[in-house]
Motif scaffolding. Structure first.
Motif, PDB file in Angstrom:
ATOM      1  N   ASN A  39      35.646  58.103  37.659  1.00 16.23           N
ATOM      2  CA  ASN A  39      34.567  58.946  38.146  1.00 16.23           C
ATOM      3  C   ASN A  39      33.441  58.025  38.613  1.00 16.23           C
ATOM      4  O   ASN A  39      33.307  56.897  38.123  1.00 16.23           O
ATOM      5  N   ILE A  40      32.623  58.525  39.505  1.00 13.28           N
ATOM      6  CA  ILE A  40      31.542  57.702  40.069  1.00 13.28           C
ATOM      7  C   ILE A  40      30.238  58.484  40.001  1.00 13.28           C
ATOM      8  O   ILE A  40      30.155  59.606  40.516  1.00 13.28           O
ATOM      9  N   PRO A  47      39.120  63.210  39.814  1.00 10.47           N
ATOM     10  CA  PRO A  47      37.921  62.410  39.549  1.00 10.47           C
ATOM     11  C   PRO A  47      36.755  62.951  40.365  1.00 10.47           C
ATOM     12  O   PRO A  47      36.949  63.596  41.402  1.00 10.47           O
ATOM     13  N   PHE A  48      35.536  62.694  39.894  1.00 16.62           N
ATOM     14  CA  PHE A  48      34.366  63.179  40.633  1.00 16.62           C
ATOM     15  C   PHE A  48      33.534  62.010  41.163  1.00 16.62           C
ATOM     16  O   PHE A  48      33.521  60.915  40.599  1.00 16.62           O
ATOM     17  N   PHE A  49      32.846  62.275  42.264  1.00 18.06           N
ATOM     18  CA  PHE A  49      31.786  61.407  42.791  1.00 18.06           C
ATOM     19  C   PHE A  49      30.525  62.253  42.813  1.00 18.06           C
ATOM     20  O   PHE A  49      30.468  63.279  43.497  1.00 18.06           O
ATOM     21  N   ALA A  58      38.364  53.365  44.397  1.00 11.81           N
ATOM     22  CA  ALA A  58      38.983  54.691  44.470  1.00 11.81           C
ATOM     23  C   ALA A  58      40.342  54.677  45.153  1.00 11.81           C
ATOM     24  O   ALA A  58      41.074  55.669  45.106  1.00 11.81           O
ATOM     25  N   GLY A  59      40.682  53.569  45.817  1.00  9.89           N
ATOM     26  CA  GLY A  59      41.933  53.525  46.551  1.00  9.89           C
ATOM     27  C   GLY A  59      41.871  54.332  47.833  1.00  9.89           C
ATOM     28  O   GLY A  59      42.888  54.879  48.282  1.00  9.89           O
ATOM     29  N   THR A  79      33.916  56.161  33.759  1.00 11.39           N
ATOM     30  CA  THR A  79      32.927  56.529  34.771  1.00 11.39           C
ATOM     31  C   THR A  79      32.159  55.289  35.197  1.00 11.39           C
ATOM     32  O   THR A  79      31.584  54.582  34.365  1.00 11.39           O
ATOM     33  N   LEU A  80      32.174  55.040  36.488  1.00  8.91           N
ATOM     34  CA  LEU A  80      31.409  53.949  37.082  1.00  8.91           C
ATOM     35  C   LEU A  80      30.021  54.482  37.422  1.00  8.91           C
ATOM     36  O   LEU A  80      29.885  55.448  38.175  1.00  8.91           O
ATOM     37  N   VAL A  81      28.991  53.868  36.830  1.00 13.16           N
ATOM     38  CA  VAL A  81      27.609  54.258  37.096  1.00 13.16           C
ATOM     39  C   VAL A  81      26.948  53.160  37.917  1.00 13.16           C
ATOM     40  O   VAL A  81      27.032  51.976  37.568  1.00 13.16           O
TER      41      VAL A  81
END
Length: 800
Positions: A26-27, A199-201, A428-429, A332-334
């Motif tokens: 997630n981002i 996944p969310f952005f 994210a690919g 989650t990437l912050v």
């Protein structure tokens, strides 16, 4: 009354920490608005930001991460991965759209959610937009868009999923920063309930701490006394904390930049200053020079700014808690950053300013201003809109528990907001379409775990007429209609030692890199336009002096010279001035003139006006050229020659008199030694002739382009005091007034040594020293109302 989204949109969903993690992270991308480099505690600030500190402690801090110097260009670059000029979101001269915030992106300039969708992401937007189009039109699945940034308590324009909402009534419990966190938490709860496997952005764009300074009373109260000590003290405290944190390379930043006391807001609104009352001030003067009313007013403004940052961190903490409750925190990437440096702007908009209302309330309209903006951007120079380091340096925090093994480390690789898209696409690919232009940014994924990633060939800026480019450790920067400056950021990120005249070849190399990127941006920005429109844009020269609105010139003009009816001009790319007599002498001979030094932003000054008026009344012109802090360096000679050639070509004498005040003595004496045949005489007001006394060899070395040791070893060839025999042998007369108690420019190793040299060569009658008892390096009027000095210079200039 506005009802919080968390109550309306969905029920809170709590997922087990053992829920299956998506393979792709997630981002959460968080952007603050007008947040300075040092405002966060983890970047040296005193504002409590524990939630963002936790990201720094468990992730990474970047110390050389750059934005575009302004809100809308940064947002366009952040979400497309292209320089804002390439996508018509910042000025490319000659475009029919006018560029800037009015520009419409080319069709190929998609936003990040379009690319992430192919990788299975759901994308959400919350907060400020400042991009053309609407969020859902550009690939977001949900959005709460606050278009009214002028009212934190009662916005009149906001949208839910691109649909207008009613204006928020006044005197409710609405506060924008809280409302944004409400929308994020409710949206993510809905994501967990309905899209568990995706996944969310989430792009969270706060308006805080952008003006107007609006904050909750309880938050303001927490900082009520914090800033009473004043901006000079707070800036020093922040710098000490930055040093203790090891945030900046100590080789590159050894001290804070000098406060530019005469540089105000980028745009001048004198009516606003009047509305704001006697407490407002639009220059960063020393705190002890402010009145008690001004000190109280300014300290309260900064308390509100701090309260806005503090509240933003609290609400970010709620967002973090929401993600943790969903069991998605580890994956989650912050990312957190600011859109530009802190703002020196002062204006009144929207609902206006009621001076009787509590400061920080909905009825007030306050801006940070240059005093506190200088603090927020510690330790760098200048503010939002400028392309010096203070305007373009942003905090950048990155955390990803399961994806980044490095914890609490600092990354010093130069990076830019255009790097965010390629970074997130790699993680994210996802990929951009083959038909889209190549992204100019560089992925930061290798940096996350301490591996070396590819360097930018260059990093580029062009905003509001301000230009800059960084290639490796070198940076060239030019403010609107100002000459190019050159800095080696590896040893001078404060941008204090301008190397433009010392390394002209390096400067030319960087300007060529700037031109190349401008050409690329121009090509992309006009790729979908007709031939006529492309031709119009390509015919504009970005280096040509641009007309400037009066309110902007008054605010940003960094030159406060006192020129008596004089004109400013550029010669060889440097600032120059010429004061001409109203009634020049009627003569068949060339016109007399005085070559003055130092010509710097503050010189000539008011102290010299009486003297200069005497010259003009006698029919003698005065001219000078700004070579920066050259300290007598031969690298300045081509510019002195250019001024000389210009004057002679315009009918002025080929043997002017020279006048050097203080360090200006190094300027004129070094050039006179190089060209004794061009000099009628030399005058001085406590002049420097020995660079080891002032500014000292260590500081002068940068101007000479050598090490301190090499400069000291080369004094016989470079130090004017070692070479004044040339002047004596050429019979050049000298007249100097100097105080015997001068501690800055001691009289003995300077003019007295020159006098001794003249005497040793039998030319003692060609030098006169007026030694003033008990005076030092000061503004004693006698230095500047010295009739013998004035008479001497007039005689020499006229060759009498």
């Amino acid at each position: 009354m506005f009802i919080r989204f968390i109550c309306l949109c969905c029920l809170f969903v709590s997922l087990s920490a053992h829920a299956e993690q998506p393979q792709r992270p997630n981002i959460l991308l968080i952007m603050a608005d007008d947040l300075g480099f040092s405002d966060l505690a983890c970047y040296g600030g005193e504002i409590a930001t524990p939630n963002l500190n936790s990201i720094a402690e468990n992730g990474l801090r970047f110390s050389q991460f750059y934005n575009t110097a302004r809100c809308w260009p940064t947002r366009g670059a952040l979400l497309t991965g292209h320089y804002a000029q390439s996508i018509r979101r910042d000025t490319v001269l000659g475009l029919p759209s006018g560029g800037g915030n009015r520009g419409k992106r080319p069709a190929w300039a998609e936003l990040l959610p379009r690319y992430l969708k192919s990788a299975g992401y759901r994308s959400y937007h919350t907060g400020k937009w400042h991009i053309d189009g609407m969020p859902l039109q550009n690939g977001f699945d949900r959005s709460y868009y606050v278009a009214d940034q002028g009212r934190f308590f009662n916005p009149t324009r906001h949208y839910l999923d691109d649909v207008p909402l009613p204006a928020v009534e006044k005197n409710t419990d609405f506060y924008a920063t809280i409302a944004l966190a409400d929308h994020v938490t409710s949206t993510l709860a809905g994501h967990a309930a309905e899209h568990l496997d995706a996944p969310f952005f989430h792009y969270l764009a706060f308006a805080a701490p952008h003006f107007p300074l609006h904050a909750l009373p309880e938050d303001i109260e927490q900082y009520r006394e914090t800033y009473q000590a004043g901006w000079d003290v707070i800036r020093a405290q922040r710098w000490r904390r930055q040093q203790s944190l090891g945030l900046l390379d100590p080789t590159a930043v050894m001290r804070t930049s000098a406060t530019e006391r005469t540089l105000g807001p980028p745009y001048d609104f004198p009516d606003a200053i009047e509305q704001l009352g006697g407490g407002e001030i639009n220059r960063p003067l020393p705190w002890n020079q402010l009145t008690a009313e001004q000190q109280e007013f300014q300290a309260t403004k900064m308390a509100i700014h701090a309260a806005m940052v503090h509240r933003m961190d609290i609400e970010i903490g709620r967002v973090f808690d929401q993600i943790k409750s969903m069991g998605r925190w580890d994956n989650t990437l912050v990312m957190f950053l600011s859109d530009n440096g802190a703002s020196a702007e002062i204006m009144v908009r929207d609902d206006g300013h009621n001076p009787n209302a509590p400061m920080g309330s909905a009825e007030t309209y306050l801006c940070l201003g240059p005093g506190w903006s200088t603090v927020s951007n510690t330790p760098f120079r200048r503010h939002k809109t400028w392309t010096h380091e203070g305007g373009i340096s942003t905090p950048f925090l990155v955390s990803w528990p399961s994806g980044i093994s490095s914890k609490g480390e600092i990354r010093r690789r130069p990076s830019h907001v255009i790097d965010v898209v390629p970074t997130l696409l790699e993680i994210a690919g996802a990929e951009i379409p083959e038909s889209a232009p190549e992204l100019p940014g560089v992925s930061l994924v290798d940096e996350f775990n301490g591996e070396s990633s590819a360097d930018h060939p260059s990093i580029w800026w062009f905003h509001d007429g301000h230009k800059a480019v960084r290639v490796g450790d070198y940076k060239a920067v030019a403010s609107l209609n100002q000459p190019w400056e050159l800095y080696n950021l590896a040893i001078d990120r404060n941008e204090s030692n301008d190397l433009a005249i010392v390394q002209p070849d390096k400067l030319q190399e960087l300007v060529a890199a700037w031109d190349a990127q401008y050409a690329k941006s121009l090509e992309l920005a006009t790729s979908d336009l007709g031939d006529q429109e492309r031709s119009k844009a390509s015919g504009k020269d970005p280096h040509k002096i641009q007309p400037v609105p009066a309110n902007r010139e008054a605010a940003t003009n960094r030159r406060n010279q006192i020129l008596l009816g004089g004109e400013t001009l550029q010669i060889a790319g440097r600032h120059a001035f010429l004061m001409k007599p109203n009634k020049p002498l009627v003569s068949d001979q060339s016109k007399p003139w005085i070559f003055y030094a130092p010509t710097l932003p503050s010189y000539p000054d008011a102290a010299e006006s009486w003297m200069h008026q005497q010259f003009l009344d006698a029919g003698v012109a005065v001219a000078g050229i700004d070579v920066g802090e050259a300290y007598g360096s031969p690298h300045a000679f081509p510019f002195f020659d250019a001024l000389y050639d210009k004057m002679v070509a315009d009918g002025y004498s080929d043997r002017p008199a020279l006048l050097g005040r203080s360090r200006g003595g190094l300027w004129v004496s070094s050039w006179a030694i190089e060209h004794p045949d061009r000099v009628a005489g030399i005058g001085g007001i406590y002049p420097v002739y020995d660079f080891t006394t002032y500014p000292g060899a260590s500081k002068a070395a940068a101007a000479y382009g050598v090490s301190e040791q090499d400069l000291l070893q080369s004094q016989d060839q470079l130090n004017p005091i070692k070479r004044v025999a040339t002047l004596a042998e050429a019979n050049i007369p000298v007249f100097v007034i100097h105080g015997d108690d001068d501690k800055v420019v001691p009289i003995e190793p300077n003019v007295k040594t020159m006098q001794a040299t003249y005497q040793s060569l039998g030319k003692g009658d060609r030098i006169e020293l007026l030694e003033i008892q008990g005076q030092g390096h000061s503004f004693w009027p006698g230095f500047f109302h010295c009739q013998p000095l004035v008479d001497f210079l007039i005689r020499q200039a006229k060759n009498e």
